[in-house]
Design an enzyme around this catalytic site. Structure first.
Site, PDB file in Angstrom:
ATOM      1  N   SER A 131       0.852  -1.192   0.000  1.00 42.14           N
ATOM      2  CA  SER A 131       0.000   0.000   0.000  1.00 42.14           C
ATOM      3  C   SER A 131       0.880   1.231   0.000  1.00 42.14           C
ATOM      4  O   SER A 131       1.981   1.224   0.576  1.00 42.14           O
ATOM      5  CB  SER A 131      -0.895   0.023   1.239  1.00 42.14           C
ATOM      6  OG  SER A 131      -1.613   1.249   1.327  1.00 42.14           O
ATOM      7  N   TYR A 144      -2.110  -0.203  10.219  1.00 44.88           N
ATOM      8  CA  TYR A 144      -2.194  -0.650   8.826  1.00 44.88           C
ATOM      9  C   TYR A 144      -0.915  -0.281   8.076  1.00 44.88           C
ATOM     10  O   TYR A 144      -0.338  -1.115   7.359  1.00 44.88           O
ATOM     11  CB  TYR A 144      -3.412  -0.018   8.147  1.00 44.88           C
ATOM     12  CG  TYR A 144      -3.606  -0.461   6.713  1.00 44.88           C
ATOM     13  CD1 TYR A 144      -4.096  -1.726   6.426  1.00 44.88           C
ATOM     14  CD2 TYR A 144      -3.287   0.391   5.651  1.00 44.88           C
ATOM     15  CE1 TYR A 144      -4.265  -2.144   5.110  1.00 44.88           C
ATOM     16  CE2 TYR A 144      -3.458  -0.019   4.345  1.00 44.88           C
ATOM     17  CZ  TYR A 144      -3.947  -1.289   4.077  1.00 44.88           C
ATOM     18  OH  TYR A 144      -4.109  -1.693   2.771  1.00 44.88           O
TER      19      TYR A 144
END
Length: 269
Positions: A131, A144
């Site tokens: 990501s 995250y």
């Protein structure tokens, strides 16, 4: 000969887009889902296998069955992942561990299972879906970011370790894409008495709006196929809106305090 591709998290979002696209391109695709029996089979024109990526036994069993049936596994795409938001201070430890189990240890389980197969066949490609959030610590998405950043870094190490076996490791770091991740991510409980409650809700609204207005994951599927066909692969690929990709560049060239101020302004903090 059709390349054999194993993709985790193949029942929705990015994983489903990649599975569908590669199947249409003639690849032999095995997608995975934790509970494929709950999904209508007629919606998938590729094989969807049951798999919990956090269970090493299930992983070894699936890889063994694919190897036995197809004789090889050419490409592994580690896509299965979970979202998690919340203040670092108030995110329960067990939820942090669950996020790392799926987003970091899960991909390692798959990598460890396919590497012997790829060494035996003297070729292979592993693509880890990380990501853009893994390049920087983002407010209320710190856990995250940490899981994806860890996967990105270990991929760099792996690429050097398996180079002699003709095995490639690549990362694809997506920005925001229009998937159902916002409905499936874990949110830390936020009582009104929390000192973070107002800012957290504000940031969450911005994040959800960005996902809802983002592009379709087909763009990632096309990038995956481009990487598979490439003879001169990079280790890092970033896919998303211009400013999402440019933020990684800005983090490298700007002083820390300036970059921090940009993020604070973006999230209205």
């Amino acid at each position: 000969m059709s390349k054999v591709v194993l993709i985790t998290g193949g029942s929705s979002g990015i994983g489903r887009a990649v599975c569908t696209y590669l199947t249409d391109k003639g690849y032999t695709v095995y997608g995975t889902s934790r509970n494929p029996e709950k999904l209508p089979s007629e919606k998938f024109h590729y094989t969807l296998e049951r798999l919990d990526v956090t269970d090493p036994g299930q992983v070894q069993d699936l890889v063994g069955r694919i190897k036995e049936k197809e004789g090889r596994i050419d490409v592994l795409i580690n896509n299965a992942g979970v979202g998690i938001t919340g203040p670092v201070e108030e995110t329960p430890r067990e939820e942090i561990e669950k996020a790392f189990d799926t987003n970091f240890y899960g991909p390692l389980n798959l990598i460890n299972a396919v590497l012997p197969v790829m060494r035996e066949q003297k070729s292979g490609l592993i693509i880890n879906i990380t990501s853009i959030a893994g390049y920087m610590g983002l407010p209320y998405r710190g856990i995250y970011s940490a899981t994806k950043g860890a996967l990105s870094l270990v991929s760099e190490s792996l690429q050097m370790e398996v180079h002699e076996f003709n095995i490639d490791i690549c990362n694809i770091a997506p920005g925001d894409f229009n998937t159902d991740i916002a409905n499936r991510r874990y949110h830390a409980p936020m009582p009104a008495s929390s000192p973070y409650s107002q800012n957290y809700e504000q940031v969450l609204d911005i994040v959800n709006k960005q996902v809802a207005e983002a592009g379709e994951p087909l763009k990632i599927a096309k990038t995956v196929e481009k990487i598979i066909r490439s003879k001169n692969r990079k280790i890092h690929y970033k896919v998303g809106a211009f400013m999402e990709k440019f933020s990684v560049v800005l983090k490298k060239i700007l002083p820390d305090k300036v970059f921090k101020k940009l993020l604070l302004n973006h999230y209205k903090l």
